[in-house]
Design a protein around this motif. Structure first.
Motif, short mmCIF file in Angstrom:
data_model
loop_
_atom_site.label_atom_id
_atom_site.label_comp_id
_atom_site.label_asym_id
_atom_site.label_seq_id
_atom_site.Cartn_x
_atom_site.Cartn_y
_atom_site.Cartn_z
N GLN A 92 -10.60 -1.94 0.37
CA GLN A 92 -9.46 -2.52 -0.35
C GLN A 92 -8.61 -1.43 -1.02
O GLN A 92 -7.38 -1.52 -1.03
N VAL A 95 -6.61 0.09 1.79
CA VAL A 95 -5.59 -0.89 2.20
C VAL A 95 -4.42 -0.86 1.21
O VAL A 95 -3.25 -0.79 1.62
N GLY A 99 -0.82 0.32 2.38
CA GLY A 99 0.17 -0.75 2.39
C GLY A 99 1.39 -0.45 1.54
O GLY A 99 2.45 -1.05 1.72
N PHE A 120 -12.56 0.88 7.06
CA PHE A 120 -11.11 0.70 7.13
C PHE A 120 -10.64 0.78 8.58
O PHE A 120 -9.80 -0.03 9.02
N LEU A 124 -8.67 -2.25 10.56
CA LEU A 124 -7.36 -2.11 11.19
C LEU A 124 -7.36 -2.42 12.68
O LEU A 124 -6.40 -2.97 13.20
N ILE A 151 -0.70 -2.55 7.79
CA ILE A 151 -2.03 -2.50 7.18
C ILE A 151 -2.55 -3.93 6.98
O ILE A 151 -2.70 -4.43 5.87
N THR A 152 -2.80 -4.56 8.11
CA THR A 152 -3.30 -5.92 8.17
C THR A 152 -4.46 -5.95 9.16
O THR A 152 -4.43 -5.21 10.16
N ARG A 153 -5.42 -6.79 8.93
CA ARG A 153 -6.60 -6.86 9.81
C ARG A 153 -6.19 -7.00 11.28
O ARG A 153 -5.42 -7.88 11.64
#
Length: 163
Positions: A92, A95, A99, A120, A124, A151-153
């Motif tokens: 987190q 991220v 982000g 991470f 990604l 920066i999103t799954r």
């Protein structure tokens, strides 16, 4: 018509370091001679590619600082920053950092630690439990023009892993 930019994020785990004893000494661990040698070999590969980065962001720990110093000799970097928040950062934290990168920065390198960096990478790319070994580098690209979208799954494409 506007063309979509690509963002490139490189994740570099620090080189092999000395064994640490306790949290206080962990921060000050130095690279081993083998760790330095492997990073020098990596820089030889990077130097042939004429890579340019908008920014390199590194943990402030001794081993990541030295890793960064070795690697940036082989690439062109506009800005290099050392952040305490990257020391043993969780997913987190990374991220949040990535982000909020300025969108003008199209290529960024993060120099950090496991287990956060490998987690991470998995976040990604959707790759199942990749494990960045010391001195290993992963290059990820994103077909977007904003870091907050990138920066999103699962949004990243794992392009290459170098060691």
């Amino acid at each position: 018509m506007l063309t979509q930019m690509t963002k490139v994020l490189t994740l570099l785990r620090h080189g092999e370091s000395e064994v640490g004893l306790g949290q206080k000494e962990d921060f000050s661990r130095k690279l081993t001679s083998t760790g330095k040698l492997k990073l020098e070999r990596l820089t030889n590969v990077l130097a042939t590619r004429s890579l340019e980065y908008s920014a390199v962001v590194s943990s402030t720990a001794t081993r990541t600082r030295k890793t960064t110093e070795i690697v940036i000799k082989a690439i062109q970097v506009k800005e290099c920053t050392f952040l305490d928040a990257l020391y043993l950062a969780d997913v987190q934290t990374i991220v949040d950092l990535c982000g909020n990168l300025p969108n003008e920065c199209s290529k960024v390198m993060i120099v950090g630690h496991n287990p956060g960096l490998s987690a991470f990478l998995s976040f990604l790319t959707g790759e199942y439990q990749p494990s960045l070994q010391p001195g290993m580098m992963a290059m990820i690209d994103f077909d977007v023009d904003a870091w907050e979208v990138a920066i999103t799954r699962g949004m990243g494409n794992l392009v290459e892993i170098l060691q």
